[in-house]
Design an enzyme around this catalytic site. Structure first.
Site, PDB file in Angstrom:
ATOM      1  N   ASP A 145       2.627  -4.363  -1.805  1.00  0.00           N
ATOM      2  CA  ASP A 145       3.432  -4.401  -0.583  1.00  0.00           C
ATOM      3  C   ASP A 145       3.670  -5.849  -0.155  1.00  0.00           C
ATOM      4  O   ASP A 145       2.868  -6.744  -0.491  1.00  0.00           O
ATOM      5  CB  ASP A 145       2.725  -3.657   0.550  1.00  0.00           C
TER       6      ASP A 145
ATOM      7  N   TYR B 175      -9.801  -4.471  -5.062  1.00  0.00           N
ATOM      8  CA  TYR B 175      -9.127  -5.052  -3.900  1.00  0.00           C
ATOM      9  C   TYR B 175     -10.154  -5.568  -2.906  1.00  0.00           C
ATOM     10  O   TYR B 175     -11.288  -5.084  -2.845  1.00  0.00           O
ATOM     11  CB  TYR B 175      -8.276  -3.999  -3.170  1.00  0.00           C
TER      12      TYR B 175
ATOM     13  N   ASP C 129      -0.400   0.520   7.997  1.00  0.00           N
ATOM     14  CA  ASP C 129      -0.740  -0.898   7.912  1.00  0.00           C
ATOM     15  C   ASP C 129      -0.172  -1.640   9.112  1.00  0.00           C
ATOM     16  O   ASP C 129       0.457  -1.048   9.996  1.00  0.00           O
ATOM     17  CB  ASP C 129      -0.283  -1.515   6.585  1.00  0.00           C
TER      18      ASP C 129
ATOM     19  N   ARG D 202      -4.069   1.697   1.959  1.00  0.00           N
ATOM     20  CA  ARG D 202      -3.644   2.026   3.329  1.00  0.00           C
ATOM     21  C   ARG D 202      -4.131   3.414   3.743  1.00  0.00           C
ATOM     22  O   ARG D 202      -4.496   3.647   4.895  1.00  0.00           O
ATOM     23  CB  ARG D 202      -2.118   1.981   3.431  1.00  0.00           C
TER      24      ARG D 202
END
Length: 301
Positions: A39, A67, A81, A181
């Site tokens: 993103d 991550y 988000d 998310r």
């Protein structure tokens, strides 16, 4: 023709497609693709394939990933988000004040394992041929079907108050297709306070690490990882002789012993004596079945 993989550390702001466009411009080549979208708000590792290297991206897309993320507890958003609009009022302050680190860790623990995760509605998943995010922007109430993903580990690295809310830093190991998310959203729901993602950085894709990545503006021909070296990180390597390399490129039947580390049915990287990638193969009964072939590189032998 230029060919190979390049590991890019995407900054916050540009889309993954923008990074691909930068690579195309800097390399003077149209045939550039990426394995796994990030993103715009996310940073970190983006694996690009260049020229015939785009054929290797198929083997990168499904790799496990890691991550680092920051989840904010106390407010939900329509995108799950920080780029989304707030949904409803902030959480009840008494609930937020009553939260403790153990409750937060326990809620995150409920997201670990092989789970059916409902992707974020504002996503690139297609619904009846149209991207889900386009339907949401058009005012539709989009409900996506759950998908089976594996979240191997969520490690809490820090918890702190951010005004009336809580910020939780986590390190996540997960399968391809996992929406970070959605983890933020689900933890917020489990704790009945709402949650969304405020920071995300991808640090690993399979064997590739962001520590070895470069900035988009540093991409140049000399930064490309040769296909043979890249394939050797993706799959077990089977070394070919010069004659075998020529025969395989001509589509002839080749008899090979699979590498000791190869599992039954998994792809094998067949590499020529000069280190060039000849093909990705599956070896059955000592016969190499070509999955994807690669032409001889310029200057190759």
């Amino acid at each position: 023709m230029l060919q190979g993989l390049v590991l890019v550390d995407k900054p916050e702001g540009p889309t993954s497609h923008t990074v691909v466009a930068i690579a195309r411009r800097r390399l003077g080549l149209k045939k550039v693709g990426h394995a796994g979208t990030l993103d715009p708000m996310a940073t970190g590792l983006l694996v690009l394939g260049v020229g015939p290297g785009t054929k290797l991206l198929t083997y990168c897309v499904g790799m496990d990933k890691t991550y680092r993320a920051t989840i904010r507890l106390g407010q939900s958003t329509h995108t799950d988000d920080a780029e989304g609009e707030a949904l409803g009022d902030d959480a009840d302050q008494a609930l937020l004040d009553a939260l403790d680190e153990q409750q937060i860790a326990d809620a995150l623990g409920q997201c670990v394992g092989e789970i059916d995760q409902v992707p974020s509605a504002v996503s690139a998943i297609k619904v009846d041929g149209q991207r889900a995010y386009d339907r949401v922007r058009a005012g539709e109430d989009v409900r996506l079907a759950p998908r089976r993903v594996t979240i191997s580990d969520i490690e809490v690295t820090a918890i702190r108050r951010e005004g009336a809310m809580w910020d939780v830093d986590v390190a996540i190991e997960c399968s391809s297709g996992t929406y970070i998310r959605a983890i933020a959203r689900d933890v917020g729901r489990l704790l009945a306070v709402g949650g969304h993602l405020v920071a995300l950085r991808r640090t690993r894709v399979g064997p590739f690490d962001v520590a070895d990545a470069i900035a988009p503006d540093d991409i140049e021909p000399s930064t490309l990882m040769p296909l043979g070296a890249a394939a050797g990180q993706i799959a077990p390597v089977c070394a070919l002789g010069a004659a075998q390399s020529v025969e395989m490129r001509h589509g002839k039947k080749i008899f090979l012993e699979p590498p000791e580390s190869a599992l039954d049915g998994e792809p094998v990287a067949c590499v020529g004596p000069g280190g060039d990638l000849v093909a990705m193969c599956r070896i059955e009964n000592q016969v190499a079945h070509i999955l994807v072939g690669f032409g001889q590189p310029e200057g190759g032998s």
